[in-house]
Structures are given as C-alpha cells and as structure tokens.
Design a protein around this motif. Sequence first.
Motif, PDB file in Angstrom:
ATOM      1  N   ASN A 141      24.383   1.524  -0.413  1.00  0.00           N
ATOM      2  CA  ASN A 141      23.432   1.515  -1.351  1.00  0.00           C
ATOM      3  C   ASN A 141      22.240   2.540  -1.363  1.00  0.00           C
ATOM      4  N   SER A 144      17.379   0.542  -3.319  1.00  0.00           N
ATOM      5  CA  SER A 144      17.472  -0.949  -3.183  1.00  0.00           C
ATOM      6  C   SER A 144      16.136  -1.784  -3.759  1.00  0.00           C
ATOM      7  N   GLN A 148      17.897  -6.991  -3.359  1.00  0.00           N
ATOM      8  CA  GLN A 148      18.789  -6.575  -2.327  1.00  0.00           C
ATOM      9  C   GLN A 148      18.229  -6.462  -1.059  1.00  0.00           C
ATOM     10  N   LEU A 149      17.083  -6.095  -0.771  1.00  0.00           N
ATOM     11  CA  LEU A 149      16.880  -6.064   0.449  1.00  0.00           C
ATOM     12  C   LEU A 149      16.702  -7.555   1.251  1.00  0.00           C
ATOM     13  N   ASP A 223      17.176   0.424   2.891  1.00  0.00           N
ATOM     14  CA  ASP A 223      18.024   0.622   1.899  1.00  0.00           C
ATOM     15  C   ASP A 223      19.017   1.659   2.657  1.00  0.00           C
TER      16      ASP A 223
END
Length: 347
Positions: A141, A144, A148-149, A223
């Motif tokens: 990805n 991010s 998402q993290l 990320d």
Amino acid sequence: MGGDHGPSVIVPGIRSYLRAHRGEGVRFLLHGDEAKITAELTKYALSGDICEIRHTEKVVAMDEKPAQAMRRGKGSSLWNAIESVKSGEAGGVVSAGNTGALMAISKLILRMQAPGLERPAIVASWPTFKGHTAVLDVGANIGSDAEQLVEFAIMGEAFQAAVRGVARPTIGLLNVGSEEMKGNEQVREAHAILRDGPFDLNYFGFVEGDDIAKGTVDVVVTDGFTGNIALKTAEGTARYISALLREALTSNLQSKLGAVIAMPALKQMRQKIDPSAINGGPLLGLNGIVVKSHGGADAKGFGNAIRIAVDLARSDYMTKVGANLGKLDTVFDHSSPTSAPAGEPLQ
C-alpha cells in the motif's frame, strides 16, 4: 513454477523445511508442470505421501501485470494454488512468483477479512538485537490513512504472536520523532486511536527509524511507501557491509587465512543484518494464509517461507485478527469508501 528457479528450488525447499522442522502432519500440493516437478521429487527422494502434484501447463509470468494475471490467470499454477486455500483443501499457499499477481489474484479469490480492508499488507521479519521485529507494510500500500495503519497494527500484532510466539507484542508507529506533535495527520490520528481505542493492543507509541534494528518494539507499523524504502535501504546496507568485509578479507594472504577461520561467523552476521535473509512475507488481511517468498530465494529460504505459512495456519491468527477488525466499525464510519490511494504494489 514461479520465482527465478521454479521447481529446482521449490522442491528442495520442501525437503529443507522437513529436515529443519520435521513437519509432522504437513503435506504439500504442488501446482504446475507434472514432468518437471516429478523429476525434482525423484531427485530429492520425496514421496507421494508427502507431495501431491496438481498438473497444469499454464503459468503466470514473472513480468505479467496484475490486471493481465487476473484476466488470463485462471487455471494457472498460481491461481489453482490459491483456489485450494479457498476450498479448504490447503491451509495456506506459498509462492515465489509474481508479487503483484499473487496479491491481486489472492484478493480476488480469497477476499479481504473485513469490509474496511482495501488490500493486503506485506510484513517483513526484521532482525534486531532482541530477535525479530515485524514491520508492515513494506510494499503493498503506497499510501495509507489512519484506519489502514490501525489495521496494520492489529494484523502485525497477531502475526508476531503466531509466528514468533510473543505473548503480548508491543506495537510502535513509525514517525519522524517521538513527540506528540510530530508526523503527518494520518500518523497522528492513528496514534490517538491506538492509544485510546477499544483494541486490546499493547501500544508503545511513536518509534523512529533506528528503533527498528534496536528491537524497541515487537511490531513497527508504517505505510508501504516508507516501509519499502526502509527495507530496501537495510538490504543495500547489508550488501555494502558484506562487500567491504569481503574486500578487506581478501586483500592479502594473511587476510585470506583469517577469512577462512571467520567465515561461519561472517555468514551468521550477514543473516542477522539483512532483512531479506529472513525469507517469507505473509500477505496479511486476506481470508486465508498467503506467504510470498523472494523470487531469488534458495532452498533454505523457501523452506523458511513454508515454516511461516505452517505456523500461521496452525495458530489462531485468523480468529484473533477478525475479532479486533470487528471493532473498527466502532471507530470508523464504513459507509463511504476510504480516500487513501492504495496504488500498485511495490515489487
């Protein structure tokens, strides 16, 4: 059939795994060209009780684009291997093939483990002074957002517990400093959620780049853009140090004699400083176990990737991740799609 060497490394990789870890109860479904695989099985004396061949002549090329692989990949060795996980016939899949194709086809067939997940994260086992730290994402990805993290933190924590046996892994968020005001908006938001959210995680706080090798925490979250650069930088530094040592130890006869004596220790040192030496990067977040091996891995390296897949398949990793991902709805609004660009996975 994938990777730089195909069956000539994959099959001895199975033997390497069995010799190192015994592998009671583990069997292998080998998808690909039956004639080529049979020749290697005979060479390494692996029986049909352990290895079963599923023949197909169709393969996904190492340079094939993910979109092309999804359109034309059905019936290929890569596609069929992933299908065997979906059907429940296999507990996990290990591939040294095309990274982008593996990720795209895995997502298409297995789907993501939770509605909010956009694509899998690749985790690297990073050698440190204290053992190994799980670092993710390292290339799946490019950009991010905070959600998402947080997802990476949940998945990384479960991975470290399953594969490394850490009872309650500590989690750090990679940042440019440890102070509360440092970092971009996404990192600061993720920090606040991990600190105050409903997740049963052992969150440490912000960590910096030098904390990875120190082993300050068990899991480092970042990320894919930053993680991939960090990984490639570490790999390049390891090769640079190895080259300097080789040059110093071959400069004269006395140095060469010393090198012969020191060689076992030098090999051990290189393995400890090079993240790529710890082969096997799981694609976390899928409804199934998928492990990516380096395309250029040797038999021992591929055997290690198998070990990671077996450890994950035998653990409660999927259940643990699912329980924490289920809590994301209490923190994030999933009524609209995430705005963070995922981009193409880095190779």
